[in-house]
Design a protein around this motif. Structure first.
Motif, short mmCIF file in Angstrom:
data_model
loop_
_atom_site.label_atom_id
_atom_site.label_comp_id
_atom_site.label_asym_id
_atom_site.label_seq_id
_atom_site.Cartn_x
_atom_site.Cartn_y
_atom_site.Cartn_z
N ASN A 356 55.78 25.11 -4.20
CA ASN A 356 54.73 24.96 -5.20
C ASN A 356 54.07 23.60 -5.06
OD1 ASN A 356 55.52 27.46 -6.65
ND2 ASN A 356 57.38 26.29 -7.06
N ASN A 357 52.79 23.55 -5.32
CA ASN A 357 52.04 22.30 -5.29
C ASN A 357 51.93 21.75 -6.71
OD1 ASN A 357 51.50 22.39 -2.48
ND2 ASN A 357 49.89 23.89 -2.86
N ILE A 358 52.55 20.61 -6.93
CA ILE A 358 52.61 20.02 -8.27
C ILE A 358 51.89 18.67 -8.25
CG2 ILE A 358 54.15 19.16 -10.08
CD1 ILE A 358 56.25 21.12 -9.02
N LEU A 380 63.44 18.47 -9.47
CA LEU A 380 62.65 19.60 -9.02
C LEU A 380 63.04 19.93 -7.57
CD1 LEU A 380 59.09 18.86 -10.47
CD2 LEU A 380 60.87 20.35 -11.38
N PRO A 381 62.89 21.18 -7.15
CA PRO A 381 63.30 21.57 -5.79
C PRO A 381 62.62 20.74 -4.71
CG PRO A 381 62.83 23.51 -7.11
CD PRO A 381 62.38 22.33 -7.92
N GLU A 382 63.37 20.42 -3.64
CA GLU A 382 62.83 19.59 -2.56
C GLU A 382 61.66 20.27 -1.86
OE1 GLU A 382 65.74 18.25 0.17
OE2 GLU A 382 66.93 17.18 -1.34
N LYS A 383 61.65 21.61 -1.87
CA LYS A 383 60.60 22.33 -1.16
C LYS A 383 59.22 22.11 -1.79
CE LYS A 383 60.95 26.50 -3.95
NZ LYS A 383 59.66 26.30 -4.60
N SER A 400 42.18 23.99 -6.28
CA SER A 400 42.39 25.42 -6.04
C SER A 400 43.81 25.75 -5.57
CB SER A 400 41.38 25.94 -5.02
OG SER A 400 41.48 25.21 -3.79
N ASP A 401 44.48 24.79 -4.90
CA ASP A 401 45.83 25.03 -4.40
C ASP A 401 46.92 24.45 -5.31
OD1 ASP A 401 44.95 26.38 -2.16
OD2 ASP A 401 44.80 24.55 -0.96
N VAL A 402 46.52 23.88 -6.45
CA VAL A 402 47.49 23.25 -7.35
C VAL A 402 48.10 24.32 -8.27
CG1 VAL A 402 47.80 21.58 -9.22
CG2 VAL A 402 46.34 21.02 -7.27
N ASP A 403 49.42 24.35 -8.34
CA ASP A 403 50.12 25.35 -9.16
C ASP A 403 50.48 24.82 -10.55
OD1 ASP A 403 50.43 27.50 -7.14
OD2 ASP A 403 51.60 25.96 -6.11
N PHE A 404 50.67 23.51 -10.67
CA PHE A 404 51.22 22.95 -11.91
C PHE A 404 50.88 21.46 -11.95
CE2 PHE A 404 55.43 21.62 -14.09
CZ PHE A 404 54.91 21.82 -15.36
N ILE A 405 50.59 20.95 -13.17
CA ILE A 405 50.25 19.54 -13.34
C ILE A 405 51.19 18.89 -14.36
CG2 ILE A 405 48.49 17.87 -14.08
CD1 ILE A 405 46.36 19.85 -13.18
#
Length: 605
Positions: A356-358, A380-383, A400-405
């Motif tokens: 995920n992109n945070i 948070l997960p290393e991935k 557009s590619d951000v999943d969570f802020i």
């Protein structure tokens, strides 16, 4: 009485009330001013009076008597007796006690137990004293400001590598413990010779930063730390994970950690055993956890309530599996420690999804955002990809590619389509809860869908109504309290060979260290699987609710599993939770008047 000091007599006049007899009008004004002064200081509230008693007994060598407290606080001796009773209730089970005798009011117990009980009292009263709403402020209420401020400065500025990347709840627990130890040493109270427990090869982890911190306490705070005090402090440093090491290299110990992970893997239907990151994290965590529990350290996990509510099934599964650790290490788990372990497994469950992109945003610039980054990357997960942006950069970025802020400023005004959580620049306990709750809410959906599909494929033929019989149903009973109910059901199950003689002891032990009541008036007590002869579910309904962990409870469900029923646990627990997830459903079960009616209701899940 305080009135006597001002030459005022209080006279009781039958059928009329009381009269103040004075010789000089100024005396009554002086008394009035004295009372107002004490009220304005707010020292006369019940909670603040109890805090004063605690401080005098634990942190000074002053003599304390009922007469003195009664006069100082304008209350009866009975009120002071009640204060002592309430305080003793909080520290029950910690090996120390406050007693009142002809010599005065005294604190009894060995030094380690006295310090443990004080720490419990500080956390208990941290949100109760009127001018203190957090553990940080409570520390200043209880302890000398010079000790508190000096140690904060040393750990957060000078020697910060010791606490870097540690969750706030570990840090606050350790700080409270250090303040307690230092304050007791100040009044010449030291860890006794009965402290003999030594971690194998602990000196190998006696890093320069640890030595620097110990030297600071001795030199800068002028503390006469003795050898046992220092040994105890080093044990606490390790137990709070300021210095980390994996589980003891003994192959048996590694086997137990892998067995624990394997048990949860089998129940969850997810293979965690080949996850090197989780195995390593569990090895470090369990090693420190065992030390904490053997030392009697109770970490106050701020995520507990949220995690227990969000992940009821996983929480129950870890509690069930924890008997592996309890039996081998001779420890007693508690809800807070179970919740800490839950975090590791839940994060790995979520990590099975794509990266995920945070985005981390702070209005104070990159340095502030970096502070948040350093805290959240630890849990948070290393991935996941963690990106840092200033507020200005956010406005001009492609999201557009951000999943969570994760943001230290309220972003509602931007009307973003991306989920975000609003936190403090310095991540605190509430922020941990917010981040984990929001993260799991967003990213666990894919896993849940996949898991449900797998469960539907793999589940055995066992059904809940197969586990219930007339011998395990107790309808519309009357009990005074939960102890009476547990004893009645436990004896009945033992009589019918469902459980062995140690079942009741096991279930009462579990009740003493955690909360088993849920919302909607349901309780789910359970015992070690080693005490269960046959897997079964026992259900007891009540004509009138009883208090269960502060919740009026009318439905009690005992889910008792044998060791070899691993594959069925998640399926059964999931089914039960679906039947008690609303007041209407609970009321239906409580309203059943015949066992057959209840079995039919359960079958409809």
């Amino acid at each position: 009485m305080i009135a006597n000091k001002y030459n005022i007599d209080i006279i009781n006049i039958p059928s009329k009330g009381i009269e103040l007899k004075i010789n000089n009008p100024q005396d009554i004004l002086n008394l009035e001013n004295k009372i107002k002064e004490k009220i304005y200081r707010d020292n006369y509230s019940v909670e603040n009076r109890r805090v004063y008693i605690i401080k005098q007994l634990y942190l000074t060598n002053n003599d304390l008597t009922l007469d003195y407290l009664s006069e100082e606080y304008l209350v009866s001796k009975t009120s002071i007796y009640n204060d002592i009773k309430v305080i003793n209730k909080v520290i029950e089970g910690y090996g120390s006690k406050i007693v009142s005798n002809i010599s005065g009011i005294e604190l009894i117990g060995n030094e380690i137990n006295i310090q443990r009980s004080l720490i419990e009292l500080i956390f208990h009263y941290s949100d109760k004293v009127s001018y203190s709403s957090s553990i940080n402020k409570a520390q200043l209420v209880f302890f000398d400001k010079n000790i508190v401020n000096s140690i904060y400065e040393e750990l957060f500025l000078e020697n910060k590598s010791l606490i870097e990347n540690l969750p706030d709840y570990y840090i606050q627990s350790f700080l409270t413990l250090v303040f307690t130890l230092c304050s007791r040493v100040k009044i010449d109270r030291h860890i006794g010779d009965d402290f003999k427990y030594v971690t194998p090869n602990f000196n190998n982890y006696d890093s320069e930063t640890v030595k620097t911190f110990v030297d600071f306490l001795i030199d800068e705070l002028d503390l006469n730390l003795k050898a046992k005090d220092i040994a105890y402090l080093k044990k606490q440093i390790y137990a709070h994970r300021l210095v980390d090491k994996p589980i003891n290299d003994k192959s048996d110990n590694n086997f137990i950690v892998n067995k624990f992970i394997g048990r949860i893997s089998k129940i969850e239907g997810v293979d965690f055993s080949n996850n090197e990151e989780l195995v390593k994290a569990m090895s470090y965590h369990i090693s420190a956890m065992v030390e904490r529990l053997k030392l009697g350290i109770h970490i106050q996990n701020p995520l507990l309530k949220s995690l227990r509510k969000e992940y009821k099934t996983l929480f129950s599964i870890i509690w069930y599996s924890a008997n592996i650790l309890e039996d081998y290490f001779k420890i007693k788990m508690n809800d807070d420690e179970v919740a800490l372990i839950l975090i590791y497994f839940q994060i790995q469950i979520e990590a099975s999804n794509k990266a995920n992109n945070i985005l981390i945003v702070c209005q104070y610039g990159i340095s502030c955002a970096q502070l948040i980054y350093n805290k959240v990357k630890g849990f948070l997960p290393e991935k996941d990809n963690l990106l840092i942006r200033t507020l200005d950069e956010l406005s001009n970025s492609d999201l557009s590619d951000v999943d969570f802020i994760i943001s230290s400023i309220n972003l509602d005004y931007l009307n973003l389509d991306i989920p975000y959580v609003f936190v403090n620049p310095v991540i605190n306990n509430d922020d941990y809860i917010k981040i984990i709750s929001e993260y799991t809410k967003i990213f666990s959906k894919r896993y849940q869908i996949r898991k449900n599909e797998k469960n539907n494929e793999d589940v055995s033929a066992i059904e809940i109504d197969d586990l219930i019989s007339l011998e395990t149903i107790f309808l519309r009973k009357e009990f005074k309290n939960k102890e009476e109910l547990i004893e009645y059901v436990g004896n009945s199950l033992n009589k019918n060979k469902f459980v062995d003689y140690s079942y009741l002891k096991s279930i009462f032990t579990r009740e003493a260290i955690g909360i088993t009541a849920l919302e909607y008036g349901v309780a789910l007590p359970h015992a070690s699987s080693k005490t269960v002869n046959r897997t079964h579910i026992a259900i007891c309904t009540l004509s009138h609710p009883i208090d269960w962990d502060g919740i009026p409870t009318s439905l009690v469900i005992f889910m008792n599993f044998e060791d070899d029923e691993v594959e069925n646990i998640r399926y059964i627990v999931d089914k039960i939770y679906k039947k008690i997830n609303s007041k209407e459903k609970v009321d239906k079960l409580v309203g059943c008047k015949k066992p057959e009616e209840l079995i039919e209701e359960i079958r409809s899940i």
